[in-house]
Design a protein around this motif. Structure first.
Motif, short mmCIF file in Angstrom:
data_model
loop_
_atom_site.label_atom_id
_atom_site.label_comp_id
_atom_site.label_asym_id
_atom_site.label_seq_id
_atom_site.Cartn_x
_atom_site.Cartn_y
_atom_site.Cartn_z
N VAL A 70 19.79 88.19 -23.19
CA VAL A 70 18.23 88.38 -22.87
C VAL A 70 17.74 89.86 -23.10
O VAL A 70 18.33 91.03 -22.52
CB VAL A 70 18.32 88.47 -21.19
CG1 VAL A 70 16.80 88.29 -20.51
CG2 VAL A 70 19.04 87.07 -20.72
N ASP A 71 16.86 89.93 -23.91
CA ASP A 71 16.00 91.03 -24.38
C ASP A 71 17.25 91.76 -24.94
O ASP A 71 17.41 93.15 -24.68
CB ASP A 71 15.49 91.69 -23.36
CG ASP A 71 14.11 90.80 -23.00
OD1 ASP A 71 13.60 90.29 -23.81
OD2 ASP A 71 13.70 91.01 -21.77
N GLY A 72 18.08 91.29 -25.73
CA GLY A 72 19.18 92.21 -26.38
C GLY A 72 20.38 92.56 -25.50
O GLY A 72 21.44 93.17 -25.72
N GLY A 76 21.61 89.74 -19.21
CA GLY A 76 20.41 90.22 -18.73
C GLY A 76 20.26 91.51 -18.03
O GLY A 76 20.97 92.14 -18.16
N PRO A 77 19.04 91.93 -17.46
CA PRO A 77 18.80 93.28 -16.97
C PRO A 77 19.65 93.75 -15.84
O PRO A 77 19.51 95.00 -15.35
CB PRO A 77 17.46 93.18 -16.70
CG PRO A 77 17.15 91.72 -16.10
CD PRO A 77 18.13 90.86 -16.89
N VAL A 78 20.26 92.74 -15.07
CA VAL A 78 21.10 93.07 -13.67
C VAL A 78 22.27 93.47 -13.97
O VAL A 78 23.26 92.68 -14.28
CB VAL A 78 20.72 92.05 -12.68
CG1 VAL A 78 21.17 92.53 -11.34
CG2 VAL A 78 19.08 91.78 -12.39
N ARG A 79 22.96 94.75 -13.72
CA ARG A 79 24.32 95.30 -13.95
C ARG A 79 25.06 94.63 -13.05
O ARG A 79 24.85 94.34 -11.80
CB ARG A 79 24.26 96.55 -14.03
CG ARG A 79 25.77 96.96 -14.27
CD ARG A 79 25.77 98.42 -14.75
NE ARG A 79 27.23 98.83 -15.38
CZ ARG A 79 27.40 99.88 -15.86
NH1 ARG A 79 26.33 100.86 -16.27
NH2 ARG A 79 28.57 100.13 -16.13
N GLY A 80 26.36 93.88 -13.53
CA GLY A 80 27.38 93.24 -12.69
C GLY A 80 26.85 92.07 -11.99
O GLY A 80 27.32 91.81 -11.02
N THR A 81 26.22 91.43 -12.80
CA THR A 81 25.63 90.07 -12.42
C THR A 81 25.80 89.12 -13.70
O THR A 81 25.23 89.38 -14.85
CB THR A 81 24.35 90.03 -11.95
OG1 THR A 81 24.22 91.04 -10.96
CG2 THR A 81 23.60 88.81 -11.46
N ALA A 82 26.12 87.81 -13.61
CA ALA A 82 26.02 86.97 -14.54
C ALA A 82 24.65 86.39 -14.53
O ALA A 82 23.85 86.44 -13.67
CB ALA A 82 27.08 85.70 -14.31
N CYS A 84 23.40 83.48 -14.38
CA CYS A 84 22.87 82.49 -13.52
C CYS A 84 22.57 83.14 -12.12
O CYS A 84 22.02 82.31 -11.35
CB CYS A 84 24.10 81.31 -13.45
SG CYS A 84 25.63 82.06 -12.76
N GLN A 85 22.79 84.07 -12.14
CA GLN A 85 22.77 84.93 -10.68
C GLN A 85 21.63 85.92 -10.77
O GLN A 85 21.20 86.51 -9.87
CB GLN A 85 23.96 85.62 -10.07
CG GLN A 85 24.72 84.66 -9.76
CD GLN A 85 24.47 83.75 -8.52
OE1 GLN A 85 24.55 84.53 -7.16
NE2 GLN A 85 24.22 82.85 -8.62
N VAL A 86 20.88 86.18 -11.82
CA VAL A 86 19.60 86.81 -12.01
C VAL A 86 18.38 86.13 -11.79
O VAL A 86 18.28 84.76 -12.18
CB VAL A 86 19.34 87.17 -13.68
CG1 VAL A 86 18.29 87.89 -13.99
CG2 VAL A 86 20.71 88.03 -14.11
N HIS A 87 17.74 86.78 -10.93
CA HIS A 87 16.27 85.94 -10.43
C HIS A 87 15.06 86.40 -11.09
O HIS A 87 15.07 87.66 -11.52
CB HIS A 87 16.25 86.13 -8.91
CG HIS A 87 17.22 84.94 -8.21
ND1 HIS A 87 18.87 85.31 -8.12
CD2 HIS A 87 17.36 83.82 -7.63
CE1 HIS A 87 19.48 84.36 -7.39
NE2 HIS A 87 18.62 83.82 -7.28
N ALA A 221 30.13 98.03 -19.55
CA ALA A 221 28.64 98.19 -18.91
C ALA A 221 28.08 96.66 -18.98
O ALA A 221 27.24 96.40 -18.02
CB ALA A 221 28.02 98.87 -19.98
N ALA A 222 28.84 95.65 -19.73
CA ALA A 222 27.99 94.34 -19.71
C ALA A 222 28.82 93.55 -18.92
O ALA A 222 28.27 92.31 -18.64
CB ALA A 222 28.02 94.11 -21.19
N CYS A 223 30.12 93.71 -18.45
CA CYS A 223 30.96 92.93 -17.72
C CYS A 223 30.06 92.60 -16.42
O CYS A 223 29.81 93.29 -15.56
CB CYS A 223 32.31 93.54 -17.50
SG CYS A 223 33.45 92.46 -16.58
N PRO A 224 30.02 91.31 -16.08
CA PRO A 224 29.40 90.90 -14.63
C PRO A 224 30.33 91.20 -13.46
O PRO A 224 29.96 91.21 -12.44
CB PRO A 224 29.14 89.38 -15.03
CG PRO A 224 30.01 88.82 -16.03
CD PRO A 224 30.11 89.98 -16.90
N LYS A 225 31.45 91.55 -13.95
CA LYS A 225 32.49 91.89 -12.72
C LYS A 225 32.96 93.36 -12.90
O LYS A 225 33.62 93.78 -12.15
CB LYS A 225 33.69 90.94 -12.78
CG LYS A 225 33.48 89.38 -12.77
CD LYS A 225 32.74 89.22 -11.41
CE LYS A 225 32.55 87.81 -11.14
NZ LYS A 225 31.67 87.39 -9.85
#
Length: 250
Positions: A70-72, A76-82, A84-87, A221-225
């Protein structure tokens, strides 16, 4: 809110892809990112057009099935989040959002935003399990595990296998995924008998499909966990030992 989406469309693995632009008006700010794509797809289907193909399952940030750039940025933009959980309240009215599949040689695009992540399955098949025949399973609480070790193993086991680490890495490396899957077993008493056999088999399977780690740190940095790259150091240590201790020594 009204959004403009630039979405990667690709009819199949051997087909050339392209970006297509879609207007997405009237999106509720409380919708999740994938719910927003569902709404866009419902409108495309109503217009007799092909919906956007993407992976999803639990939509709770647990299964690791979802995953897009999402935008590279993976997920997406929220760190530590997959993703599907970005709103959508993380975006503003009028935003243009670019959505594309994970870009890595080890993840060939199948269709639109869907990539083939079976290379991860092959790494797990190479050794991501405990196969020692111990007879009847003992009561788990009878096996003492130091709390610090248990906590570290749990941190590694949090990996959901989404592939964001590979997509973020400039080398397309899968060291963080492999390190997490190796470490959560290697740290525990139950994993010791096959520790070095497991490490060697999983690392060498990984190297068939992915690039090599050069410690950029983008994976963490990219890992949702938010799995630590410290596990890569542990992986490298165990791999060196697997080569120096003799065949399957422990």
């Amino acid at each position: 809110m009204d959004l403009t989406l630039k979405v990667w469309r690709q009819d199949g693995p051997e087909q050339a892809g392209r970006f297509e632009t879609y207007e997405a008006p009237g999106i509720d700010e409380h919708a999740s990112f994938l719910e927003m794509l569902d709404i866009v797809n419902e409108r495309l289907i109503a217009d007799g057009r092909e919906p956007i193909a993407f992976d999803s399952d639990c939509r709770e940030g647990i299964c690791g099935t979802c995953g897009v750039m999402v935008d590279g940025v993976p997920h997406g933009p929220v760190r530590g989040t997959a993703v599907c959980q970005v709103h959508m309240f993380h975006y503003s009215d009028g935003d243009e959002i670019t959505i594309e599949p994970f870009r890595a040689a080890g993840f060939p695009v199948q269709k639109d935003l869907i990539v083939d992540r079976t290379a991860f399955d092959r790494i797990i098949q190479a050794g991501g399990y405990i196969s020692v025949n111990t007879g009847a399973a003992p009561e788990a609480n009878l096996i003492p595990v130091v709390k610090d070790v248990a906590d570290r193993a749990f941190d590694a086991a949090a990996c959901i296998g989404c592939g964001a680490c590979v997509a973020a890495c400039p080398n397309g490396a899968a060291q963080l995924f492999t390190a997490a899957k190796v470490s959560h077993l290697n740290l525990l008493p139950q994993g010791q008998p096959e520790r070095y056999q497991r490490t060697e088999a999983m690392v060498e399977t990984m190297e068939r499909y992915f690039g090599s780690c050069t410690n950029y740190g983008e994976c963490e940095a990219a890992c949702p966990k938010e799995i630590s790259i410290d596990f890569i150091a542990l992986l490298n240590k165990d791999y060196r030992k697997s080569k120096s201790r003799g065949r399957w020594a422990s």
